[in-house]
Design an enzyme around this catalytic site. Sequence first.
Site, PDB file in Angstrom:
ATOM      1  N   SER A 136      22.243  -3.874 -24.565  1.00  0.00           N
ATOM      2  CA  SER A 136      21.071  -3.326 -25.245  1.00  0.00           C
ATOM      3  C   SER A 136      21.147  -1.811 -25.193  1.00  0.00           C
ATOM      4  CB  SER A 136      19.791  -3.823 -24.568  1.00  0.00           C
ATOM      5  OG  SER A 136      18.647  -3.269 -25.188  1.00  0.00           O
ATOM      6  N   LYS A 162      22.811  -4.900 -29.287  1.00  0.00           N
ATOM      7  CA  LYS A 162      21.405  -4.843 -29.675  1.00  0.00           C
ATOM      8  C   LYS A 162      20.978  -3.385 -29.702  1.00  0.00           C
ATOM      9  CE  LYS A 162      17.709  -5.787 -26.971  1.00  0.00           C
ATOM     10  NZ  LYS A 162      16.697  -6.598 -26.227  1.00  0.00           N
ATOM     11  N   LYS A 164      17.749  -0.579 -30.675  1.00  0.00           N
ATOM     12  CA  LYS A 164      16.320  -0.408 -30.886  1.00  0.00           C
ATOM     13  C   LYS A 164      16.083   0.256 -32.238  1.00  0.00           C
ATOM     14  CE  LYS A 164      15.152  -1.860 -26.727  1.00  0.00           C
ATOM     15  NZ  LYS A 164      14.258  -2.991 -26.453  1.00  0.00           N
ATOM     16  N   ASP A 189      16.024  -4.646 -32.362  1.00  0.00           N
ATOM     17  CA  ASP A 189      14.818  -4.905 -31.573  1.00  0.00           C
ATOM     18  C   ASP A 189      13.756  -3.890 -31.969  1.00  0.00           C
ATOM     19  OD1 ASP A 189      12.894  -5.528 -29.732  1.00  0.00           O
ATOM     20  OD2 ASP A 189      14.096  -5.063 -27.965  1.00  0.00           O
ATOM     21  N   GLU A 214      14.268  -8.741 -33.509  1.00  0.00           N
ATOM     22  CA  GLU A 214      13.451  -9.135 -32.367  1.00  0.00           C
ATOM     23  C   GLU A 214      12.070  -8.487 -32.428  1.00  0.00           C
ATOM     24  OE1 GLU A 214      13.750  -9.155 -27.457  1.00  0.00           O
ATOM     25  OE2 GLU A 214      15.293  -8.187 -28.673  1.00  0.00           O
ATOM     26  N   ASP A 239       9.844 -12.195 -28.517  1.00  0.00           N
ATOM     27  CA  ASP A 239       9.993 -11.735 -27.137  1.00  0.00           C
ATOM     28  C   ASP A 239       8.603 -11.645 -26.514  1.00  0.00           C
ATOM     29  OD1 ASP A 239      10.348 -10.291 -24.783  1.00  0.00           O
ATOM     30  OD2 ASP A 239      11.383  -8.609 -25.683  1.00  0.00           O
ATOM     31  N   LYS A 263      12.600 -14.203 -20.876  1.00  0.00           N
ATOM     32  CA  LYS A 263      12.648 -13.298 -19.731  1.00  0.00           C
ATOM     33  C   LYS A 263      11.855 -13.935 -18.596  1.00  0.00           C
ATOM     34  CE  LYS A 263      13.003  -9.013 -22.430  1.00  0.00           C
ATOM     35  NZ  LYS A 263      12.294  -7.791 -22.863  1.00  0.00           N
ATOM     36  N   GLY A 291      16.398  -8.595 -20.968  1.00  0.00           N
ATOM     37  CA  GLY A 291      16.383  -7.799 -19.742  1.00  0.00           C
ATOM     38  C   GLY A 291      15.167  -6.912 -19.637  1.00  0.00           C
TER      39      GLY A 291
END
Length: 369
Positions: A136, A162, A164, A189, A214, A239, A263, A291
Amino acid sequence: MKLVEVILYEVEMNMKTPFTTSLGTMQNKKFIVLEAKDESGTIGWGEGVAFEEPSYTEETFKTSLHMLEDFLIPTLLGTEIAHPDEVYEIFRPIRRNQMAKASIEGAVWDIYAQQQNKSLAEVIGGTQLKIEVGISIGLQPTEEQLIATIERFLDEGYKRIKVKIKPGKDVELIRTIRNAFPNVPLMADANSSYTLNDIELLKQLDEFNLMMIEQPLAYDDFVDHATLQKHIKTPICLDESITSLNDARKAIEAGGCRVVNIKIARVGGISEAKRIHDYCAEKNIPVWCGGMLEAGIGRAQNVALTSLGNFTMPGDTAASSRYWDEDLITPEVTVDNGYITVPQAIGLGYQVNRNALEKYTIKKRIFSI
Protein backbone atom coordinates in the site's frame (compact mmCIF):
# COMPACT_ATOMS: atom_id res chain seq x y z
CA MET A 1 -8.65 -20.25 30.64
CA LYS A 2 -8.91 -17.39 33.10
CA LEU A 3 -6.94 -14.14 32.74
CA VAL A 4 -5.31 -13.17 36.03
CA GLU A 5 -3.14 -10.27 34.85
CA VAL A 6 -3.02 -7.83 31.96
CA ILE A 7 -0.15 -5.40 31.37
CA LEU A 8 -1.06 -2.49 29.14
CA TYR A 9 1.83 -0.79 27.32
CA GLU A 10 1.54 2.57 25.60
CA VAL A 11 4.08 2.45 22.79
CA GLU A 12 5.29 5.14 20.41
CA MET A 13 7.28 4.42 17.25
CA ASN A 14 8.42 6.46 14.24
CA MET A 15 7.68 5.17 10.77
CA LYS A 16 10.58 5.18 8.33
CA THR A 17 8.70 7.42 5.89
CA PRO A 18 5.49 9.46 6.14
CA PHE A 19 2.29 7.71 5.02
CA THR A 20 -0.21 10.05 3.33
CA THR A 21 -3.85 9.36 2.43
CA SER A 22 -6.89 11.55 1.81
CA LEU A 23 -7.33 11.49 5.60
CA GLY A 24 -3.95 13.01 6.40
CA THR A 25 -0.27 12.19 6.91
CA MET A 26 1.23 9.97 9.61
CA GLN A 27 4.82 9.31 10.58
CA ASN A 28 4.70 9.02 14.36
CA LYS A 29 2.45 6.17 15.53
CA LYS A 30 1.22 5.30 18.99
CA PHE A 31 0.19 1.72 19.77
CA ILE A 32 -1.32 -0.23 22.60
CA VAL A 33 0.39 -3.51 23.39
CA LEU A 34 -1.33 -5.95 25.73
CA GLU A 35 0.41 -8.72 27.65
CA ALA A 36 -2.17 -11.08 29.15
CA LYS A 37 -1.42 -13.92 31.55
CA ASP A 38 -3.73 -16.80 32.46
CA GLU A 39 -3.82 -18.83 35.68
CA SER A 40 -1.25 -21.30 34.32
CA GLY A 41 1.24 -18.52 33.60
CA THR A 42 0.83 -18.66 29.82
CA ILE A 43 1.33 -15.23 28.23
CA GLY A 44 -0.50 -13.95 25.16
CA TRP A 45 0.02 -10.75 23.22
CA GLY A 46 -2.36 -8.31 21.53
CA GLU A 47 -1.99 -4.97 19.77
CA GLY A 48 -4.26 -1.94 19.60
CA VAL A 49 -3.89 -0.03 16.33
CA ALA A 50 -6.38 2.87 16.54
CA PHE A 51 -4.96 6.16 15.28
CA GLU A 52 -4.67 9.26 17.46
CA GLU A 53 -7.34 11.07 15.45
CA PRO A 54 -10.85 9.72 14.67
CA SER A 55 -10.25 9.88 10.91
CA TYR A 56 -10.44 6.23 9.87
CA THR A 57 -13.15 5.29 12.39
CA GLU A 58 -14.53 7.01 15.47
CA GLU A 59 -12.01 5.19 17.66
CA THR A 60 -8.75 6.75 18.77
CA PHE A 61 -5.69 5.69 20.74
CA LYS A 62 -7.11 7.43 23.84
CA THR A 63 -10.63 6.02 23.54
CA SER A 64 -9.13 2.54 23.23
CA LEU A 65 -7.18 3.11 26.44
CA HIS A 66 -10.37 4.25 28.17
CA MET A 67 -12.37 1.24 27.00
CA LEU A 68 -9.66 -1.23 27.96
CA GLU A 69 -8.95 0.26 31.37
CA ASP A 70 -12.52 0.91 32.46
CA PHE A 71 -14.54 -1.80 30.74
CA LEU A 72 -12.84 -4.51 28.68
CA ILE A 73 -9.98 -5.58 30.95
CA PRO A 74 -12.16 -5.55 34.11
CA THR A 75 -14.80 -7.59 32.24
CA LEU A 76 -12.34 -10.32 31.19
CA LEU A 77 -10.15 -10.54 34.29
CA GLY A 78 -11.16 -13.62 36.25
CA THR A 79 -13.79 -14.70 33.70
CA GLU A 80 -13.67 -18.35 32.67
CA ILE A 81 -13.17 -18.63 28.88
CA ALA A 82 -13.41 -22.02 27.19
CA HIS A 83 -12.71 -20.71 23.68
CA PRO A 84 -11.64 -17.31 22.27
CA ASP A 85 -14.90 -17.06 20.28
CA GLU A 86 -16.61 -16.40 23.63
CA VAL A 87 -14.79 -13.06 24.00
CA TYR A 88 -16.85 -11.51 21.19
CA GLU A 89 -20.06 -12.56 22.96
CA ILE A 90 -18.83 -11.40 26.37
CA PHE A 91 -18.18 -7.96 24.88
CA ARG A 92 -21.45 -7.81 22.93
CA PRO A 93 -23.25 -5.56 25.49
CA ILE A 94 -20.48 -2.97 24.96
CA ARG A 95 -21.31 -1.08 21.77
CA ARG A 96 -18.75 -0.85 18.96
CA ASN A 97 -15.17 0.06 20.08
CA GLN A 98 -14.03 -2.77 17.83
CA MET A 99 -10.34 -1.91 17.84
CA ALA A 100 -10.14 -1.88 21.61
CA LYS A 101 -11.96 -5.23 21.75
CA ALA A 102 -9.69 -6.76 19.11
CA SER A 103 -6.56 -5.82 21.03
CA ILE A 104 -7.36 -7.99 24.05
CA GLU A 105 -9.17 -10.70 22.09
CA GLY A 106 -5.95 -11.26 20.13
CA ALA A 107 -4.07 -11.96 23.35
CA VAL A 108 -6.69 -14.56 24.31
CA TRP A 109 -6.26 -16.28 20.92
CA ASP A 110 -2.48 -16.35 21.45
CA ILE A 111 -2.88 -18.06 24.84
CA TYR A 112 -5.40 -20.52 23.40
CA ALA A 113 -3.10 -21.47 20.52
CA GLN A 114 -0.30 -22.17 22.99
CA GLN A 115 -2.62 -24.30 25.11
CA GLN A 116 -3.52 -26.31 22.01
CA ASN A 117 0.18 -26.64 21.13
CA LYS A 118 -0.54 -25.14 17.71
CA SER A 119 0.32 -22.04 15.75
CA LEU A 120 -2.28 -19.26 15.63
CA ALA A 121 -2.72 -19.92 11.90
CA GLU A 122 -3.42 -23.60 12.49
CA VAL A 123 -5.77 -23.10 15.41
CA ILE A 124 -8.00 -20.72 13.42
CA GLY A 125 -8.12 -23.13 10.47
CA GLY A 126 -5.46 -21.70 8.19
CA THR A 127 -4.31 -23.92 5.35
CA GLN A 128 -1.99 -21.74 3.27
CA LEU A 129 1.70 -22.14 4.06
CA LYS A 130 2.68 -19.06 2.10
CA ILE A 131 0.64 -15.90 1.55
CA GLU A 132 0.88 -13.55 -1.38
CA VAL A 133 1.30 -9.92 -0.38
CA GLY A 134 0.94 -6.55 -2.01
CA ILE A 135 1.99 -3.09 -0.96
CA SER A 136 0.00 0.00 0.00
CA ILE A 137 1.52 3.27 -1.15
CA GLY A 138 0.41 6.62 0.21
CA LEU A 139 0.07 9.78 -1.82
CA GLN A 140 3.51 11.02 -2.93
CA PRO A 141 4.71 14.62 -3.36
CA THR A 142 5.26 14.14 -7.11
CA GLU A 143 4.27 11.64 -9.79
CA GLU A 144 7.94 10.93 -10.41
CA GLN A 145 8.38 9.89 -6.77
CA LEU A 146 5.26 7.72 -6.98
CA ILE A 147 6.51 5.90 -10.08
CA ALA A 148 9.93 5.39 -8.51
CA THR A 149 8.32 4.04 -5.32
CA ILE A 150 6.13 1.60 -7.24
CA GLU A 151 9.10 0.41 -9.29
CA ARG A 152 11.13 -0.21 -6.13
CA PHE A 153 8.43 -2.35 -4.54
CA LEU A 154 7.81 -4.30 -7.74
CA ASP A 155 11.54 -5.02 -7.87
CA GLU A 156 11.22 -6.38 -4.31
CA GLY A 157 8.61 -8.82 -5.59
CA TYR A 158 5.34 -7.42 -4.24
CA LYS A 159 2.43 -8.92 -6.17
CA ARG A 160 -0.03 -6.05 -6.17
CA ILE A 161 0.14 -2.26 -5.91
CA LYS A 162 -2.46 -0.26 -3.99
CA VAL A 163 -2.37 3.51 -4.32
CA LYS A 164 -4.32 6.17 -2.50
CA ILE A 165 -6.50 8.55 -4.48
CA LYS A 166 -8.57 11.60 -3.62
CA PRO A 167 -10.44 14.31 -5.56
CA GLY A 168 -7.92 16.07 -7.76
CA LYS A 169 -5.52 13.15 -7.60
CA ASP A 170 -7.39 10.30 -9.21
CA VAL A 171 -7.95 9.67 -12.93
CA GLU A 172 -4.78 11.32 -14.21
CA LEU A 173 -2.79 9.79 -11.38
CA ILE A 174 -3.99 6.28 -12.28
CA ARG A 175 -3.39 6.99 -15.98
CA THR A 176 0.21 7.93 -15.21
CA ILE A 177 0.71 4.68 -13.30
CA ARG A 178 -0.92 2.59 -16.04
CA ASN A 179 1.24 4.19 -18.71
CA ALA A 180 4.33 3.26 -16.72
CA PHE A 181 3.10 -0.19 -15.62
CA PRO A 182 0.51 -1.47 -18.12
CA ASN A 183 0.11 -4.94 -16.61
CA VAL A 184 0.76 -4.60 -12.90
CA PRO A 185 -2.16 -5.69 -10.65
CA LEU A 186 -3.38 -2.30 -9.44
CA MET A 187 -6.09 -1.04 -7.11
CA ALA A 188 -7.12 2.39 -5.89
CA ASP A 189 -8.11 3.24 -2.32
CA ALA A 190 -10.34 6.29 -1.97
CA ASN A 191 -10.90 6.27 1.82
CA SER A 192 -14.48 7.59 1.42
CA SER A 193 -13.41 10.65 -0.57
CA TYR A 194 -16.25 10.68 -3.14
CA THR A 195 -20.06 10.89 -3.42
CA LEU A 196 -22.62 9.78 -5.98
CA ASN A 197 -22.12 13.17 -7.63
CA ASP A 198 -18.78 11.76 -8.81
CA ILE A 199 -20.21 8.83 -10.78
CA GLU A 200 -19.06 10.19 -14.14
CA LEU A 201 -15.56 10.77 -12.82
CA LEU A 202 -15.34 7.31 -11.26
CA LYS A 203 -16.57 5.75 -14.52
CA GLN A 204 -13.36 6.96 -16.11
CA LEU A 205 -11.38 4.55 -13.93
CA ASP A 206 -12.95 1.62 -15.80
CA GLU A 207 -10.49 2.00 -18.66
CA PHE A 208 -7.52 1.13 -16.43
CA ASN A 209 -8.45 -2.48 -15.61
CA LEU A 210 -8.17 -2.00 -11.85
CA MET A 211 -8.54 -4.97 -9.54
CA MET A 212 -10.93 -2.85 -7.47
CA ILE A 213 -11.66 0.57 -6.07
CA GLU A 214 -11.70 0.51 -2.30
CA GLN A 215 -14.30 2.42 -0.25
CA PRO A 216 -15.04 5.23 -2.71
CA LEU A 217 -18.12 6.54 -0.86
CA ALA A 218 -19.12 7.21 2.76
CA TYR A 219 -17.47 5.15 5.48
CA ASP A 220 -20.80 3.82 6.83
CA ASP A 221 -22.63 3.29 3.53
CA PHE A 222 -23.98 0.22 1.72
CA VAL A 223 -26.82 1.69 -0.35
CA ASP A 224 -24.95 4.32 -2.38
CA HIS A 225 -22.15 1.86 -3.10
CA ALA A 226 -24.75 -0.48 -4.60
CA THR A 227 -25.95 2.36 -6.81
CA LEU A 228 -22.40 3.21 -7.85
CA GLN A 229 -21.56 -0.42 -8.65
CA LYS A 230 -24.41 -0.48 -11.18
CA HIS A 231 -22.74 2.38 -13.06
CA ILE A 232 -19.11 1.25 -13.04
CA LYS A 233 -17.34 -1.91 -14.19
CA THR A 234 -14.52 -1.68 -11.67
CA PRO A 235 -15.33 -3.94 -8.69
CA ILE A 236 -16.05 -2.07 -5.48
CA CYS A 237 -14.29 -3.27 -2.35
CA LEU A 238 -15.63 -2.21 1.03
CA ASP A 239 -13.38 -1.48 3.97
CA GLU A 240 -14.64 1.02 6.57
CA SER A 241 -18.28 0.03 6.00
CA ILE A 242 -17.68 -3.56 7.15
CA THR A 243 -17.44 -3.64 10.95
CA SER A 244 -19.16 -6.98 11.51
CA LEU A 245 -20.49 -10.11 9.82
CA ASN A 246 -23.90 -8.47 9.72
CA ASP A 247 -22.46 -5.52 7.82
CA ALA A 248 -20.82 -7.87 5.32
CA ARG A 249 -24.10 -9.71 4.79
CA LYS A 250 -26.03 -6.47 4.19
CA ALA A 251 -23.44 -5.07 1.80
CA ILE A 252 -23.24 -8.25 -0.26
CA GLU A 253 -27.01 -8.74 -0.38
CA ALA A 254 -27.44 -5.11 -1.46
CA GLY A 255 -24.89 -5.48 -4.26
CA GLY A 256 -22.67 -2.84 -2.67
CA CYS A 257 -19.42 -4.73 -3.03
CA ARG A 258 -17.77 -7.51 -5.00
CA VAL A 259 -14.69 -7.72 -2.76
CA VAL A 260 -14.25 -7.35 1.02
CA ASN A 261 -11.21 -6.04 2.86
CA ILE A 262 -11.01 -7.74 6.26
CA LYS A 263 -9.11 -6.00 9.04
CA ILE A 264 -8.99 -7.75 12.39
CA ALA A 265 -9.07 -4.49 14.35
CA ARG A 266 -11.96 -2.99 12.38
CA VAL A 267 -14.28 -5.94 12.96
CA GLY A 268 -13.58 -6.53 16.65
CA GLY A 269 -11.13 -9.41 16.54
CA ILE A 270 -9.99 -12.64 14.95
CA SER A 271 -13.24 -14.53 15.65
CA GLU A 272 -15.42 -12.06 13.74
CA ALA A 273 -12.82 -11.74 10.98
CA LYS A 274 -12.96 -15.50 10.53
CA ARG A 275 -16.78 -15.48 10.42
CA ILE A 276 -16.73 -12.78 7.73
CA HIS A 277 -14.18 -14.81 5.78
CA ASP A 278 -16.36 -17.92 5.97
CA TYR A 279 -19.50 -16.07 4.90
CA CYS A 280 -17.73 -14.45 1.94
CA ALA A 281 -16.41 -17.87 0.90
CA GLU A 282 -19.99 -19.19 0.85
CA LYS A 283 -21.06 -16.24 -1.33
CA ASN A 284 -18.04 -16.46 -3.68
CA ILE A 285 -16.83 -13.02 -2.60
CA PRO A 286 -13.03 -12.83 -2.54
CA VAL A 287 -11.38 -11.27 0.50
CA TRP A 288 -8.00 -9.83 1.33
CA CYS A 289 -6.36 -8.59 4.52
CA GLY A 290 -5.94 -4.86 4.90
CA GLY A 291 -3.46 -3.07 7.13
CA MET A 292 -3.57 -0.47 9.88
CA LEU A 293 0.17 0.34 9.90
CA GLU A 294 0.60 -2.39 12.50
CA ALA A 295 3.71 -3.19 14.47
CA GLY A 296 4.86 -6.78 14.82
CA ILE A 297 2.12 -8.30 16.98
CA GLY A 298 -0.70 -7.03 14.80
CA ARG A 299 1.29 -7.95 11.69
CA ALA A 300 1.73 -11.51 13.01
CA GLN A 301 -2.03 -11.81 13.52
CA ASN A 302 -2.63 -10.60 9.96
CA VAL A 303 -0.26 -13.26 8.62
CA ALA A 304 -2.15 -15.96 10.52
CA LEU A 305 -5.55 -14.71 9.35
CA THR A 306 -4.45 -14.55 5.72
CA SER A 307 -3.60 -18.25 5.82
CA LEU A 308 -7.37 -18.97 5.64
CA GLY A 309 -8.43 -20.37 2.28
CA ASN A 310 -10.60 -17.54 0.90
CA PHE A 311 -7.84 -14.93 1.16
CA THR A 312 -7.22 -15.19 -2.57
CA MET A 313 -5.99 -11.65 -3.23
CA PRO A 314 -2.67 -10.17 -2.08
CA GLY A 315 -3.09 -8.25 1.17
CA ASP A 316 -1.38 -5.24 2.75
CA THR A 317 0.78 -7.20 5.21
CA ALA A 318 4.14 -5.97 4.00
CA ALA A 319 7.50 -6.72 5.61
CA SER A 320 8.29 -5.13 8.97
CA SER A 321 11.11 -3.19 7.30
CA ARG A 322 8.57 -1.43 5.05
CA TYR A 323 7.53 0.69 8.05
CA TRP A 324 9.97 0.26 10.95
CA ASP A 325 13.71 0.44 11.55
CA GLU A 326 13.06 -1.98 14.40
CA ASP A 327 9.89 -3.99 14.98
CA LEU A 328 8.53 -5.42 18.23
CA ILE A 329 8.95 -9.08 17.23
CA THR A 330 11.71 -11.52 16.36
CA PRO A 331 12.18 -12.64 13.75
CA GLU A 332 10.64 -9.69 11.95
CA VAL A 333 8.11 -10.32 9.18
CA THR A 334 9.98 -10.67 5.88
CA VAL A 335 8.82 -10.92 2.28
CA ASP A 336 10.54 -13.22 -0.21
CA ASN A 337 9.63 -12.48 -3.84
CA GLY A 338 6.15 -11.30 -2.84
CA TYR A 339 5.38 -14.07 -0.34
CA ILE A 340 5.38 -14.37 3.44
CA THR A 341 5.95 -17.84 4.86
CA VAL A 342 3.32 -18.51 7.51
CA PRO A 343 5.18 -19.42 10.72
CA GLN A 344 4.49 -22.83 12.24
CA ALA A 345 5.80 -22.06 15.73
CA ILE A 346 3.31 -22.34 18.58
CA GLY A 347 1.22 -19.24 19.30
CA LEU A 348 1.81 -16.07 17.29
CA GLY A 349 4.70 -17.71 15.48
CA TYR A 350 6.98 -14.84 16.46
CA GLN A 351 8.52 -13.82 19.78
CA VAL A 352 7.97 -10.39 21.28
CA ASN A 353 11.24 -8.46 21.45
CA ARG A 354 11.01 -7.27 25.04
CA ASN A 355 14.04 -4.99 24.68
CA ALA A 356 12.38 -3.16 21.79
CA LEU A 357 9.07 -3.07 23.64
CA GLU A 358 10.68 -1.46 26.68
CA LYS A 359 12.60 0.98 24.47
CA TYR A 360 9.44 2.30 22.81
CA THR A 361 7.12 2.14 25.83
CA ILE A 362 6.12 5.54 27.19
CA LYS A 363 3.75 4.29 29.91
CA LYS A 364 2.80 0.94 31.46
CA ARG A 365 -0.06 -0.17 33.71
CA ILE A 366 -0.77 -3.50 35.38
CA PHE A 367 -4.24 -4.93 36.04
CA SER A 368 -4.65 -8.08 38.10
CA ILE A 369 -7.09 -10.05 40.24
